[in-house]
Design an enzyme around this catalytic site. Structure first.
Site, PDB file in Angstrom:
ATOM      1  N   ALA A   3       0.646  -1.355  -0.170  1.00 38.53           N
ATOM      2  CA  ALA A   3      -0.064   0.236  -0.039  1.00 38.53           C
ATOM      3  C   ALA A   3       0.691   1.657  -0.438  1.00 38.53           C
ATOM      4  CB  ALA A   3      -1.067  -0.072   1.181  1.00 38.53           C
ATOM      5  N   LYS A   4       0.174   2.281   0.171  1.00 37.64           N
ATOM      6  CA  LYS A   4       0.916   3.901  -0.042  1.00 37.64           C
ATOM      7  C   LYS A   4       0.236   4.676  -0.002  1.00 37.64           C
ATOM      8  CE  LYS A   4       5.621   4.736  -0.231  1.00 37.64           C
ATOM      9  NZ  LYS A   4       6.477   4.357   0.101  1.00 37.64           N
ATOM     10  N   GLY A   5       0.210   5.797   0.663  1.00 35.41           N
ATOM     11  CA  GLY A   5      -0.731   7.114   0.888  1.00 35.41           C
ATOM     12  C   GLY A   5       0.361   8.199   0.740  1.00 35.41           C
TER      13      GLY A   5
END
Ligand code: GLU
Length: 426
Positions: free
Chosen positions: A115-117
């Site tokens: 994931a990444k934000g």
């Protein structure tokens, strides 16, 4: 296979890091001889969230920022990946970074998806209190999709331990009890792991020394240039110098410095602490930051942002070994040029995986409420990094493919295997 798995992936219009990430996946899918449906499944983020973040500025004005969280895959476990604060953040960048996290976690065999934000913000233009409000509001917006068993954020460019403490606190206050495992890269006082802040740099240098040795180069006879003096670059430069490598050039976003005999890295770190930049460091000469990438050194460590080695400069790179401290520093075109010129490129998903490995250790320690010593953390990190290096090298030799292709193939195969073993529901 179901009809879905035989469907054709739609042609991609992506550019920049996402195009590179998709092309790397496509090459791995071809090597592995997977069908178009499985390709589409591996290429598609499982979940994406875009949020508005209204912020009261200290001067009373209201501003609305945009934030993202992309969960690319969770076939092998909870999604995992950093949170980036940068003016360059957009949805496609976050998608690329999330996909790379999936491969990184699979390659290092930590039981996570990717994931990444990101928040589109230049943190240098905001006060600490403003950044706290932004972080807390973003956390509460993405709260339904994060959690120690769902998706576990960590620091990335523009964020740090303090950001993680705010996220952990916001999450915990909302659910009504303290949940250290919702983020990693926290301060030790709230359940962080010893060795986490230096983990990415340590891993980069372990891999760099292995790659130099693979090319017949001893640390004490080797020279290096490091692009970036942030969380990854500063530590990498320091550990390289400790290992005896002559670190001749170091840059940051403001400029670069050069010393033929090697830079005194601790002295440079003190200068940066005082002034905020490598520029003006008395122990070295100023140099053009772009020229740093083209220096005649044994080792080049790009440890800043994506796309810095591109078709326009890759042909002038003279380093023998490139070790990617940053995520995605080499474009697809540059990668082909470096390969044609016989330069060994150690890909990001291997080279900079030390951070997420110790994030995993932090999460394990937090879940067990049992803390390891710094030596235990460092030993286990080194063993995992070097095992992954040997594995990627072996796959690259056996299949006659580059290290990046070998790393991606290994990772994609593990994710696909988990997916196929679980099957499609319903
Ligand atoms: N942001 C780091 C990376 O790109 C660390 C991610 C993590 O620890 O979850 O690998």
């Amino acid at each position: 296979m179901t009809t879905e798995l035989l469907a054709t992936p739609s042609p991609s219009t992506a550019t920049g890091p996402l195009a590179d990430a998709q092309a790397q996946l496509a090459a791995a899918v071809e090597t592995l001889d997977y069908g178009a449906g499985l390709h589409r499944l591996l290429a598609s983020p499982r979940r994406e969230m875009t949020v508005s973040i209204p912020l009261h500025r200290d001067n009373g004005a209201v501003e609305v920022l945009t934030g993202y969280r992309v969960q690319h895959n969770f076939s092998r476990g909870p999604a995992k990946g950093g949170l980036r604060f940068s003016p360059a953040v957009d949805l496609d960048e976050v998608r690329a970074l999330a996909m790379w996290m999936t491969w990184k976690c699979a390659l290092l065999d930590v039981p996570y998806g990717g994931a990444k934000g990101g928040i589109t913000i230049d943190p240098r233009n905001y006060s600490v209190r403003e950044l706290e409000r932004v972080t807390r509001r973003y956390t509460s917006e993405i709260l339904p999709i994060i959690g120690p068993e769902k998706d576990i954020p960590a620091p990335d460019i523009g964020t740090d331990e303090r950001t993680m403490a705010w996220m952990m606190d916001t999450y915990s206050v909302n659910v009504g009890y303290t949940v250290p495992g919702v983020v990693t890269g926290k301060p030790v006082s709230v359940g962080g792991s010893l060795g986490r802040p230096s983990a990415t740099s340590r891993g980069v240098v372990q891999i760099a020394l292995a790659a130099l040795a693979h090319n017949g180069l001893e640390p004490r006879r080797s020279s290096a240039a490091v692009q970036g003096f942030g969380k990854v670059g500063a530590g990498a430069a320091a550990f390289l110098a400790e290992a005896g490598v002559k670190v001749q050039a170091i840059s940051d976003q403001y400029g670069a410095v050069y010393a033929a005999g090697g830079i005194d890295v601790p002295a440079l770190a003190e200068h940066v602490e005082l002034t905020g930049s490598v520029v003006g460091f008395a122990g070295a000469e100023p140099m053009d930051a772009a020229a740093l990438l083209e220096l005649d050194v044994d080792l080049l460590v790009p440890a800043a942002v994506e796309g810095v080695l591109h078709a326009g400069n890759a042909g002038r790179v003279r380093a023998k070994v490139v070790v990617e401290g940053a995520n995605g520093p080499t474009t697809g075109e540059a990668d082909a040029i470096l390969q044609a010129n016989g330069i060994l490129v150690v890909p990001d998903i291997l080279a900079n995986a030390g951070g997420v490995i110790v994030s995993y250790f932090e999460w394990v320690q937090g879940n067990q409420a049992y803390w390891w010593t710094a030596d235990e953390v460092e030993d286990r990190l080194a063993r995992r990094m070097l095992a992954a290096w040997e594995n990627v090298l072996a796959v690259s030799k056996a299949r006659r493919i580059t290290l990046r292709e070998a790393a991606t193939v290994t990772a994609v195969e593990r994710v696909a295997e988990a997916h196929l073993t679980r099957g499609l529901y319903p």
